[in-house]
Design a protein around this motif. Structure first.
Motif, PDB file in Angstrom:
ATOM      1  N   ARG A  53       0.206   7.952   6.758  1.00 15.33           N
ATOM      2  CA  ARG A  53       0.089   8.215   8.186  1.00 15.33           C
ATOM      3  C   ARG A  53      -0.275   9.680   8.362  1.00 15.33           C
ATOM      4  NH1 ARG A  53      -0.562   3.390   8.683  1.00 15.33           N
ATOM      5  NH2 ARG A  53       1.201   1.994   8.602  1.00 15.33           N
ATOM      6  N   PRO A  54      -1.575  10.002   8.406  1.00 14.29           N
ATOM      7  CA  PRO A  54      -1.969  11.401   8.541  1.00 14.29           C
ATOM      8  C   PRO A  54      -1.450  11.999   9.850  1.00 14.29           C
ATOM      9  CG  PRO A  54      -3.882   9.961   8.747  1.00 14.29           C
ATOM     10  CD  PRO A  54      -2.726   9.106   8.384  1.00 14.29           C
ATOM     11  N   SER A  55      -0.939  13.205   9.764  1.00 14.92           N
ATOM     12  CA  SER A  55      -0.419  13.876  10.955  1.00 14.92           C
ATOM     13  C   SER A  55      -1.205  15.133  11.313  1.00 14.92           C
ATOM     14  CB  SER A  55       1.056  14.233  10.762  1.00 14.92           C
ATOM     15  OG  SER A  55       1.223  15.031   9.618  1.00 14.92           O
ATOM     16  N   ARG A  56      -2.025  15.628  10.395  1.00 14.65           N
ATOM     17  CA  ARG A  56      -2.894  16.784  10.644  1.00 14.65           C
ATOM     18  C   ARG A  56      -4.238  16.522   9.995  1.00 14.65           C
ATOM     19  NH1 ARG A  56       0.231  22.388   9.481  1.00 14.65           N
ATOM     20  NH2 ARG A  56       0.624  22.737  11.676  1.00 14.65           N
ATOM     21  N   ALA A  57      -5.262  17.098  10.596  1.00 16.77           N
ATOM     22  CA  ALA A  57      -6.605  16.966  10.037  1.00 16.77           C
ATOM     23  C   ALA A  57      -7.460  18.123  10.528  1.00 16.77           C
ATOM     24  CB  ALA A  57      -7.233  15.642  10.456  1.00 16.77           C
TER      25      ALA A  57
ATOM     26  N   LEU B  94      -6.816  10.738  12.560  1.00 16.32           N
ATOM     27  CA  LEU B  94      -5.579  10.694  13.324  1.00 16.32           C
ATOM     28  C   LEU B  94      -5.562   9.548  14.338  1.00 16.32           C
ATOM     29  CD1 LEU B  94      -5.146  14.518  13.935  1.00 16.32           C
ATOM     30  CD2 LEU B  94      -4.233  13.117  12.075  1.00 16.32           C
ATOM     31  N   GLN B  95      -6.659   8.842  14.465  1.00 18.31           N
ATOM     32  CA  GLN B  95      -6.733   7.725  15.399  1.00 18.31           C
ATOM     33  C   GLN B  95      -5.991   6.526  14.804  1.00 18.31           C
ATOM     34  OE1 GLN B  95      -8.078   8.386  18.373  1.00 18.31           O
ATOM     35  NE2 GLN B  95      -8.442  10.414  17.536  1.00 18.31           N
TER      36      GLN B  95
ATOM     37  N   GLN C  73     -10.782  14.726  12.499  1.00 16.15           N
ATOM     38  CA  GLN C  73      -9.855  14.282  13.548  1.00 16.15           C
ATOM     39  C   GLN C  73      -9.818  12.764  13.689  1.00 16.15           C
ATOM     40  OE1 GLN C  73      -7.570  16.073  15.665  1.00 16.15           O
ATOM     41  NE2 GLN C  73      -7.902  17.384  13.885  1.00 16.15           N
ATOM     42  N   TRP C  74     -10.889  12.105  13.332  1.00 16.51           N
ATOM     43  CA  TRP C  74     -10.938  10.652  13.405  1.00 16.51           C
ATOM     44  C   TRP C  74      -9.837  10.009  12.565  1.00 16.51           C
ATOM     45  CZ3 TRP C  74     -11.657   8.028   8.880  1.00 16.51           C
ATOM     46  CH2 TRP C  74     -12.176   8.767   7.811  1.00 16.51           C
TER      47      TRP C  74
END
Length: 96
Positions: free
Chosen positions: A82-86, A94-95, A91-92
């Motif tokens: 579950r990515p929390s930063r990018a 984090l969707q 940024q995609w």
């Protein structure tokens, strides 16, 4: 999102015999929207797949159809991620 780690369990000559079928399976899952990125490890000991599925059970059904797994020339390990930063470019990720 999931990270799938494929680890070869057979010599590369055996892996290569199943590569065309494996690549067709990858393409099928890209088309279905399940896979976001994939590639070989370097050195060539396996590969990685960035995947999305509703849950681990659905991903398990997808992975069960991998010709590498069916031929028992590779194993799959799954990391629920579950990515929390990018970065701005990613940024995609984090969707939901």
């Amino acid at each position: 999102m999931f990270i799938v780690i494929l680890t070869y369990t057979a010599p590369l000559e055996e892996i290569d015999r199943h590569l065309e079928a494996h690549n067709a399976w990858l393409e099928e899952n890209y088309t279905a929207g399940h896979f976001l990125a994939s590639g070989r490890q370097d050195p060539r000991t396996g590969g990685l797949v960035l995947a999305r599925a509703a849950d681990r059970e659905e991903l398990g059904r997808i992975l069960a159809l991998d010709p590498f797994g069916i031929a028992e020339v590779a194993t799959h390990s799954v990391i629920d991620w579950r990515p929390s930063r990018a970065s701005a470019e990613a940024q995609w990720l984090l969707q939901p």
